[in-house]
Write an enzyme that holds these catalytic residues in place. Structure first.
Site, PDB file in Angstrom:
ATOM      1  N   ASP A 335      -3.082  -7.993   6.487  1.00 32.81           N
ATOM      2  CA  ASP A 335      -3.894  -6.945   5.867  1.00 32.81           C
ATOM      3  C   ASP A 335      -3.243  -6.442   4.587  1.00 32.81           C
ATOM      4  O   ASP A 335      -2.046  -6.645   4.359  1.00 32.81           O
ATOM      5  CB  ASP A 335      -4.097  -5.785   6.835  1.00 32.81           C
ATOM      6  CG  ASP A 335      -2.786  -5.097   7.199  1.00 32.81           C
ATOM      7  OD1 ASP A 335      -1.770  -5.811   7.334  1.00 32.81           O
ATOM      8  OD2 ASP A 335      -2.769  -3.864   7.341  1.00 32.81           O
ATOM      9  N   GLU A 336      -4.031  -5.781   3.764  1.00 31.80           N
ATOM     10  CA  GLU A 336      -3.549  -5.057   2.586  1.00 31.80           C
ATOM     11  C   GLU A 336      -2.581  -5.887   1.739  1.00 31.80           C
ATOM     12  O   GLU A 336      -1.533  -5.413   1.300  1.00 31.80           O
ATOM     13  CB  GLU A 336      -2.899  -3.737   3.026  1.00 31.80           C
ATOM     14  CG  GLU A 336      -3.898  -2.813   3.717  1.00 31.80           C
ATOM     15  CD  GLU A 336      -3.271  -1.571   4.317  1.00 31.80           C
ATOM     16  OE1 GLU A 336      -3.941  -0.519   4.336  1.00 31.80           O
ATOM     17  OE2 GLU A 336      -2.118  -1.646   4.790  1.00 31.80           O
ATOM     18  N   SER A 337      -2.968  -7.127   1.484  1.00 31.15           N
ATOM     19  CA  SER A 337      -2.123  -8.044   0.702  1.00 31.15           C
ATOM     20  C   SER A 337      -2.556  -8.050  -0.761  1.00 31.15           C
ATOM     21  O   SER A 337      -2.811  -9.103  -1.354  1.00 31.15           O
ATOM     22  CB  SER A 337      -2.196  -9.453   1.300  1.00 31.15           C
ATOM     23  OG  SER A 337      -1.696  -9.473   2.620  1.00 31.15           O
TER      24      SER A 337
END
Length: 527
Positions: A335-337
């Site tokens: 996530d949130e890359s």
């Protein structure tokens, strides 16, 4: 078929007798399942599939009560709890039947591998299951049928009574998880074991440990010692951090297994990796080592996707974790890359999945991985606050299964109200009604119940420092998520749930659980 006048009067009399018996047992024809539960299983969370009271019947624990168990460890677990609070010997019977009998026989096939049948008569309690996990689940229900003081650590006077009746019970979803973030703030082995005991009461069967993030790396990896000595040396706010040796991690896994909970380790990647990048310069594409990070912002770090060393590193980490983890899953985050270009992200997820698969494990990743090509076995964990998600729906159409963790309903680190001192608000405020008021089987368009593996309640720890903080944010919301994962949807009723939830208050007080006294719940005396 025709009946004579005499036969019709006889039938009418039978109906009157049956209805009268039902009323005497606490069930009126208009009551439905919630009223039945409220009278017999008033303190049972999650709600069982069915609960039928036996009128006028009560079982009582005494100094002569004995326990027999086809799974000795489950019998010993129950005896240990009962001895502490009642002071009775609770002798274990070998080769015969006890006053309380736990047997791997007699349960209907409908209970599956996790369910049970519990029968309470005037002189016996019998829990029947098809597998050990079902017996353990039945024991949790038995404890909730007993007075709250039964789970105290000092001897109390009782009386130790259980209402008579029969419960048939099994889960709606196979997976009911709790996630504990030990990366933002570190929690030691004893603290994790305490949380395991707390969540086991509500038939949670998976513990997802978030072992790495920008702020800390929490698991020792042979050959990469700086991951823990440097990457594990701090936490949010600049505290001392900490980490688990491999022996520590194995102890947590074994303790969880004794409570029929499977541990899922998570190494978040390719983002949320600053602690690893700060530990080893060679993991950075630029050849420069970033500083250790103690803030709470996200999306700024990334492993070096083009570099072969990255995958050798991942292979070592995943290989050692796989060897230490008996359960089937390893979580790769995803996530949130934001710092990883989209093409690199897709390539990375493809290679990371195959590394996990090569070590004999099934991949779980946050639902963002649905933007890459997924292996048929890969599980996506949905965490967004908006239910519509086209990439996830497309992945489900291709066979992907989903764990439901929508942040606005299940994230235990969200504040209850504006006045809550702990937690955050980015996903919204989340009191009991919000945690309980959604259906995992219909929540995301394109993700039918048949594609839902289960539910999970994550607890991120940016603001969580102590075990008391964990308790305060998890209870009373975690039991709400547990019920959504276990109970059939037909039992879903907000008012009935809040009544049963309120009955947990005295139990939590006795157990020393620092829970939040939600204004939405009528807490009884002793809470």
């Amino acid at each position: 078929m025709k009946f004579s006048k005499r036969h019709r009067w006889a039938l009418a009399a039978i109906v009157v007798i049956l209805v009268g018996a039902a009323v005497w047992a606490g069930v009126r024809p208009s009551d439905g399942p919630h009223a039945t539960l409220s009278r017999f299983a008033a303190g049972v969370v999650p709600a069982p599939v069915s609960a039928v009271a036996a009128s006028g019947v009560t079982f009582r624990l005494t100094s002569t009560t004995t326990i027999s168990a086809d799974v000795p460890s489950v019998g010993t677990y129950l005896a240990g709890i009962l001895r502490s609070s009642t002071g009775y010997p609770m002798s274990i019977v070998h080769g015969g039947e006890g006053t309380i009998t736990l047997r791997l026989a007699g349960a209907p096939t409908s209970v599956g591998s996790q369910g049970y049948q519990l029968t309470v008569s005037g002189n016996r309690v019998v829990i029947e299951a098809r597998q050990a996990a079902g017996l353990f689940a039945g024991v949790q229900t038995l404890l909730l049928l007993l007075p709250p003081a039964v789970q105290g650590s000092t001897v109390a006077s009782g009386p130790w009574t259980v209402p008579g009746g029969t419960i048939l019970d099994y889960p709606r979803f196979a997976y009911r998880g709790a996630m504990l973030d030990v990366a933002r703030h570190f929690f030691g082995v004893g603290q994790v074991e305490r949380y395991i005991d707390e969540i086991a009461q509500y038939k949670i069967n998976y513990l997802h440990l978030h072992l790495s993030d920008d702020q800390g790396w929490r698991i020792a990896i042979n050959g990469w010692p700086d991951l823990t000595t440097r990457g594990g040396s701090t936490e949010v706010g600049g505290g001392a951090g900490g980490y688990y040796t491999q022996a520590d991690y194995s102890a947590i896994v074994a303790y969880a297994a004794s409570r029929y909970i499977t541990v899922i380790p998570e190494i978040d990647m390719p983002g949320h990796t600053n602690a690893a990048l700060a530990s080893y310069t060679r993991l950075n594409c630029e050849g420069q080592t970033p500083r250790l990070y103690t803030g709470i912002d996200v999306g700024f770090s990334s492993l070096c996707v083009p570099r072969d060393l990255t995958y050798a590193f991942i292979d070592t980490v995943i290989g050692q974790l796989a060897a230490l983890t008996p359960g089937p899953y390893i979580h790769i985050g995803g996530d949130e890359s934001s710092a990883t270009p989209a093409a690199d992200y897709a390539s990375f997820i493809d290679r990371a999945q195959r590394i996990v698969q090569a070590h004999g494990k099934t991949v779980i990743g946050w639902h963002n991985i649905a933007g890459a090509s997924l292996l048929p076995s890969t599980v996506a964990e949905f965490w967004d606050t908006e239910p519509t998600n086209a990439p996830l729906a497309a992945a489900v159409a291709a066979g992907t299964t989903v764990i439901m963790s929508p942040a606005n309903h299940t994230y235990l680190d969200m504040k209850y109200t504006d006045q809550t001192t702990l937690g955050q608000t980015w996903a919204g405020l989340d009191d009991v009604d919000t945690a309980y008021g959604w259906d995992p089987g219909t929540y995301v368009p394109g993700v039918p119940a048949s594609s839902v593996l289960g539910v999970e309640a994550p607890l991120w720890t940016e603001t969580i420092v102590t075990s008391a903080d964990i308790d305060y944010m998890a209870f009373p919301r975690l039991p709400a998520i547990a019920e959504l994962g276990w109970s059939p949807w037909r039992t879903h009723d907000q008012a009935a749930f809040e009544t049963r939830l309120g009955a947990q208050g005295p139990r939590w007080r006795i157990m020393g659980i620092n829970y939040y006294h939600s204004a939405q719940v009528s807490w009884p005396a002793g809470s």
